[in-house]
Design an enzyme around this catalytic site. Structure first.
Site, PDB file in Angstrom:
ATOM      1  N   CYS A   1      71.814  49.470  40.293  1.00 56.08           N
ATOM      2  CA  CYS A   1      73.247  49.723  40.348  1.00 56.08           C
ATOM      3  C   CYS A   1      73.972  49.003  39.223  1.00 56.08           C
ATOM      4  O   CYS A   1      74.656  47.989  39.452  1.00 56.08           O
ATOM      5  CB  CYS A   1      73.798  49.302  41.698  1.00 56.08           C
ATOM      6  SG  CYS A   1      73.074  50.287  42.990  1.00 56.08           S
TER       7      CYS A   1
ATOM      8  N   ARG B   1      64.220  43.665  29.299  1.00 55.42           N
ATOM      9  CA  ARG B   1      64.360  43.491  27.847  1.00 55.42           C
ATOM     10  C   ARG B   1      65.327  44.495  27.203  1.00 55.42           C
ATOM     11  O   ARG B   1      66.088  44.107  26.315  1.00 55.42           O
ATOM     12  CB  ARG B   1      62.985  43.512  27.152  1.00 55.42           C
ATOM     13  CG  ARG B   1      62.063  42.381  27.650  1.00 55.42           C
ATOM     14  CD  ARG B   1      60.836  42.197  26.781  1.00 55.42           C
ATOM     15  NE  ARG B   1      61.179  41.679  25.482  1.00 55.42           N
ATOM     16  CZ  ARG B   1      61.208  42.387  24.380  1.00 55.42           C
ATOM     17  NH1 ARG B   1      60.876  43.644  24.406  1.00 55.42           N
ATOM     18  NH2 ARG B   1      61.555  41.836  23.245  1.00 55.42           N
TER      19      ARG B   1
ATOM     20  N   GLY C   1      53.428  33.092  18.300  1.00 55.21           N
ATOM     21  CA  GLY C   1      52.669  33.952  17.394  1.00 55.21           C
ATOM     22  C   GLY C   1      53.532  34.985  16.689  1.00 55.21           C
ATOM     23  O   GLY C   1      54.765  34.939  16.743  1.00 55.21           O
TER      24      GLY C   1
ATOM     25  N   PRO D   1      50.640  31.546  20.681  1.00 53.45           N
ATOM     26  CA  PRO D   1      51.045  32.944  20.836  1.00 53.45           C
ATOM     27  C   PRO D   1      51.136  33.355  22.294  1.00 53.45           C
ATOM     28  O   PRO D   1      50.325  32.934  23.126  1.00 53.45           O
ATOM     29  CB  PRO D   1      49.916  33.710  20.135  1.00 53.45           C
ATOM     30  CG  PRO D   1      48.734  32.807  20.185  1.00 53.45           C
ATOM     31  CD  PRO D   1      49.251  31.396  20.226  1.00 53.45           C
TER      32      PRO D   1
HETATM   33  N1  LLP Z   1      56.109  28.424  22.017  1.00 48.84           N
HETATM   34  C1  LLP Z   1      57.369  28.149  22.393  1.00 48.84           C
HETATM   35  C2  LLP Z   1      57.855  26.783  22.356  1.00 48.84           C
HETATM   36  C3  LLP Z   1      58.203  29.188  22.824  1.00 48.84           C
HETATM   37  O1  LLP Z   1      59.447  28.920  23.178  1.00 48.84           O
HETATM   38  C4  LLP Z   1      57.710  30.523  22.849  1.00 48.84           C
HETATM   39  C5  LLP Z   1      58.560  31.625  23.295  1.00 48.84           C
HETATM   40  C6  LLP Z   1      56.384  30.747  22.455  1.00 48.84           C
HETATM   41  C7  LLP Z   1      55.615  29.669  22.042  1.00 48.84           C
HETATM   42  C8  LLP Z   1      55.762  32.116  22.478  1.00 48.84           C
HETATM   43  O2  LLP Z   1      56.311  32.942  21.525  1.00 48.84           O
HETATM   44  P1  LLP Z   1      55.666  34.404  21.291  1.00 48.84           P
HETATM   45  O3  LLP Z   1      54.284  34.238  20.716  1.00 48.84           O
HETATM   46  O4  LLP Z   1      55.617  35.071  22.606  1.00 48.84           O
HETATM   47  O5  LLP Z   1      56.578  35.070  20.345  1.00 48.84           O
HETATM   48  N2  LLP Z   1      62.120  36.686  26.571  1.00 48.84           N
HETATM   49  C9  LLP Z   1      62.080  36.974  25.155  1.00 48.84           C
HETATM   50  C10 LLP Z   1      61.145  36.052  24.427  1.00 48.84           C
HETATM   51  C11 LLP Z   1      61.470  34.600  24.602  1.00 48.84           C
HETATM   52  C12 LLP Z   1      60.511  33.721  23.889  1.00 48.84           C
HETATM   53  C13 LLP Z   1      60.669  32.315  24.298  1.00 48.84           C
HETATM   54  N3  LLP Z   1      59.754  31.412  23.681  1.00 48.84           N
HETATM   55  C14 LLP Z   1      61.700  38.441  24.943  1.00 48.84           C
HETATM   56  O6  LLP Z   1      61.447  39.147  25.911  1.00 48.84           O
HETATM   57  O7  LLP Z   1      61.671  38.915  23.799  1.00 48.84           O
END
Ligand code: LLP
Length: 430
Positions: free
Chosen positions: A358, A327, A245, A288
């Site tokens: 640490c 993050r 999303g 999303p």
């Molecule tokens: N679909 C697929 C194939 C994905 O790889 C992801 C996220 C989503 C949907 C969902 O995307 P969103 O709507 O949440 O933007 N750890 C990182 C984010 C990694 C996202 C990985 N894929 C952070 O904390 O920013």
């Protein structure tokens, strides 16, 4: 920046969420504490559904459970009519235990282990999103043996670069994810030859925390073009899945478009281009994650110490940090932080909030302007619902925090605080 829908500051300057004061939550459940606002989660799901219902009704939504996968959260999003994006056997297990309808589950990942493919076939999930030829082969073999057919989308690399942190950009040509466009002819041949595979459609994901609706529109356009190639070879594209999303507003400078505008741009491309490309009103699928749970979450920390280094900086240390929210250290992510019981104080001082772990890099928020804090003050960090708990670790052998769900003046524990016992439960003393 965004707050949970029910967040309030009382006239005494105390922060409330879901009708419960942050002080009461900290007292009752301890700190650090993740708090999720049920109303915000439901509202976000409804915003997506409503926006697309008007613009492109043939749309379905699956929640990207990697953002936050817990039994109660999955139950809520399923109640809101969302299916589920999973990317591991563990996320599948959680989904099934939460009572999610397996038919609505899409299995992602660029290296799905064979035993997790088996688990997903056994659970009779709705779709496999195939990332490479080895996976296609494995899935076909397993489904063949079972006398079943696996429904697949194929993940394509759209070659669309979106503006976000390099680590969470996935659609550029140089990426480990998806089939490069040059590999499509061979892929089509292999799909046609695979007896236990039922081709349903195509998928792409350009990255996360993206603000330009135009990047998603461009991706949709590219997918339609690529979809035409499959159609020409006799593979009907019934679904176009454009991945995650829209981004969310962590701090004032983040300016995502409203979901309405995002829906409008994508729908316009589909309506204008899909039919012309020979695709018959394909179902649009969106996944999303962040924008469903991100704004719903806050984290409460308690201050342990305040250290002034004259002429340099003031360091405030809290009882959490990179363990519960990796993050900042991973992506330089920024957040809004307020003092829980002095949210209305005008006088602000520059302070740097460090975690308790640490590692010098365990700085949560550098040079934020908040009222001067002292030991035992509570700090509230906003927009921590996505990719916080789900990426948390046990660094320094510190138990992970609890999570509560608030609604209508009530707080329910949805994840227990880990114990020391939990920490050593898999250790074997020789
Ligand atoms: N679909 C697929 C194939 C994905 O790889 C992801 C996220 C989503 C949907 C969902 O995307 P969103 O709507 O949440 O933007 N750890 C990182 C984010 C990694 C996202 C990985 N894929 C952070 O904390 O920013």
């Amino acid at each position: 920046m965004s707050f949970p829908a029910t967040a309030k500051i009382t006239k005494e300057g105390i922060i409330e969420i879901g009708g419960v004061s942050v002080e009461v939550l900290a007292e009752k459940f301890g700190t650090p504490l993740y708090v999720m606002d049920e109303q915000t989660i439901r509202q976000k799901c409804r915003e997506y559904r409503l926006a697309f219902q008007n613009k492109y009704p043939n749309t379905s939504f699956i929640y990207a459970s990697k953002a936050l996968s817990t039994l109660s959260i999955l139950k809520i999003v399923a109640e809101e009519g969302f299916g589920l994006d999973i990317s591991s056997g563990g996320e599948l297990y959680t989904a099934l235990k939460a009572g999610v309808d397996p038919e609505t589950i899409y299995f992602h990942g660029n290296n799905k282990p064979a035993d997790e493919i088996t688990e997903a076939l056994e659970a009779k999930i709705g779709r496999f999103v195939v990332d490479n030829l080895e996976e296609l082969n494995e899935l076909n073999m397993q489904a063949l043996k079972r006398g079943e057919k696996a429904n697949i989308l194929v993940r394509l690399n759209p070659g669309v670069e979106a503006h976000t942190h390099e680590f969470i950009q996935t659609g550029k040509i140089d990426s480990k994810f998806g089939f490069p466009q040059s590999g499509i002819p061979e892929l089509i041949k292999k799909i046609k030859a695979a007896k236990a595979i039922n081709f349903v459609g195509i998928h792409a994901h350009i990255g996360s925390q993206i603000f330009e609706a135009d990047s998603f529109a461009k991706e949709t356009d590219v997918l339609i073009e690529l979809g035409a190639k499959f159609k020409k070879e006799g593979l009907e594209v019934k679904e176009i899945n454009i991945g995650g999303g829209i981004g969310i507003s962590y701090v004032d400078s983040d300016d995502p478009p409203p979901i309405e505008a995002f829906a409008e741009k994508i729908a316009a491309v589909l309506i204008e281009k899909a039919e012309a490309a020979g695709l018959d009103t394909p179902k649009l699928v969106l996944e999303p994650g962040r924008s469903i749970v991100g704004e719903a979450g806050i984290t409460i920390y308690r201050v342990g110490s305040v250290k002034h280094i004259p002429g340099i900086r003031t360091y405030v240390s809290v009882d959490g940090g990179m363990l519960d929210n990796p993050r900042p250290i991973l992506y330089g992510a920024q957040y809004k932080v307020l003092v829980a019981n002095r949210a209305l104080d005008e006088e602000k001082h520059k302070q740097t909030i460090g975690g308790r772990f640490c590692e010098s890099g365990d700085i949560l928020f550098k040079d934020v302007h908040i009222p001067m804090v002292k030991k035992d003050d509570l700090l509230v960090v906003f927009c921590t619902g996505a990719y916080g708990y789900s990426m948390a670790s046990n660094y320094n052998r510190v138990p992970r925090p609890a999570m509560v769900l608030v609604n209508d003046g009530k707080a329910k524990l949805i994840i227990k605080r880990e114990t020391y016992q939990d920490l050593i439960k898999n250790d074997i003393l020789i």
